[in-house]
Motif scaffolding. Structure first.
Motif, PDB file in Angstrom:
ATOM      1  N   PHE A   1       2.696  -6.175  -1.499  1.00  0.00           N
ATOM      2  CA  PHE A   1       3.705  -5.118  -1.430  1.00  0.00           C
ATOM      3  C   PHE A   1       3.415  -3.998  -2.422  1.00  0.00           C
ATOM      4  O   PHE A   1       3.630  -2.825  -2.124  1.00  0.00           O
ATOM      5  CB  PHE A   1       5.108  -5.675  -1.657  1.00  0.00           C
ATOM      6  N   THR A   2       2.903  -4.352  -3.594  1.00  0.00           N
ATOM      7  CA  THR A   2       2.526  -3.331  -4.562  1.00  0.00           C
ATOM      8  C   THR A   2       1.362  -2.496  -4.040  1.00  0.00           C
ATOM      9  O   THR A   2       1.380  -1.257  -4.113  1.00  0.00           O
ATOM     10  CB  THR A   2       2.144  -3.974  -5.906  1.00  0.00           C
ATOM     11  N   GLY A   3       0.362  -3.162  -3.477  1.00  0.00           N
ATOM     12  CA  GLY A   3      -0.781  -2.443  -2.913  1.00  0.00           C
ATOM     13  C   GLY A   3      -0.382  -1.570  -1.741  1.00  0.00           C
ATOM     14  O   GLY A   3      -0.826  -0.420  -1.626  1.00  0.00           O
ATOM     15  N   PHE A   4       0.477  -2.068  -0.867  1.00  0.00           N
ATOM     16  CA  PHE A   4       0.933  -1.280   0.277  1.00  0.00           C
ATOM     17  C   PHE A   4       1.729  -0.064  -0.183  1.00  0.00           C
ATOM     18  O   PHE A   4       1.543   1.043   0.332  1.00  0.00           O
ATOM     19  CB  PHE A   4       1.789  -2.145   1.207  1.00  0.00           C
TER      20      PHE A   4
ATOM     21  N   VAL B   1       2.073   5.746  -0.785  1.00  0.00           N
ATOM     22  CA  VAL B   1       2.607   6.857  -1.566  1.00  0.00           C
ATOM     23  C   VAL B   1       1.478   7.738  -2.107  1.00  0.00           C
ATOM     24  O   VAL B   1       1.521   8.971  -1.953  1.00  0.00           O
ATOM     25  CB  VAL B   1       3.483   6.353  -2.727  1.00  0.00           C
ATOM     26  N   PHE B   2       0.469   7.150  -2.727  1.00  0.00           N
ATOM     27  CA  PHE B   2      -0.522   7.949  -3.438  1.00  0.00           C
ATOM     28  C   PHE B   2      -1.794   8.240  -2.645  1.00  0.00           C
ATOM     29  O   PHE B   2      -2.434   9.248  -2.870  1.00  0.00           O
ATOM     30  CB  PHE B   2      -0.901   7.262  -4.749  1.00  0.00           C
ATOM     31  N   VAL B   3      -2.185   7.379  -1.750  1.00  0.00           N
ATOM     32  CA  VAL B   3      -3.426   7.579  -1.023  1.00  0.00           C
ATOM     33  C   VAL B   3      -3.197   8.356   0.263  1.00  0.00           C
ATOM     34  O   VAL B   3      -3.936   9.283   0.590  1.00  0.00           O
ATOM     35  CB  VAL B   3      -4.132   6.232  -0.748  1.00  0.00           C
ATOM     36  N   MET B   4      -2.168   7.986   0.999  1.00  0.00           N
ATOM     37  CA  MET B   4      -1.911   8.667   2.272  1.00  0.00           C
ATOM     38  C   MET B   4      -1.393  10.083   2.062  1.00  0.00           C
ATOM     39  O   MET B   4      -1.584  10.932   2.906  1.00  0.00           O
ATOM     40  CB  MET B   4      -0.918   7.860   3.119  1.00  0.00           C
TER      41      MET B   4
END
Length: 78
Positions: free
Chosen positions: A63-66, A71-74
């Protein structure tokens, strides 16, 4: 409880194969790694408490990775 990890391994294998068939190689590799992780844990014969703690840790990491990815990559939608 160990049997459920083998079941999780089966389903992650199914999703990995579907992703591979859909030419999503990165997603397929991610699911194949999860398959190896789950099947490996399924044969360790750990206590039920350890299996539950490992699953909670897995869920927190996922969940942290998702959340980070979305939020930051997409980025922001336009």
């Amino acid at each position: 409880m160990a049997r459920m990890y083998r079941v999780l391994g089966f389903w992650t294998l199914v999703f990995g194969l579907m992703a591979f068939a859909g030419h999503m190689v990165e997603m397929a590799l991610l699911f194949f790694m999860q398959t190896a992780f789950f099947v490996g844990l399924g044969y360790l014969k750990l206590t039920e408490r350890t299996y539950i703690l490992l699953f909670w840790g897995y869920m927190v990491v996922c969940f942290t990775g998702f959340s980070y990815w979305s939020v930051f990559v997409m980025g922001k939608p336009y």
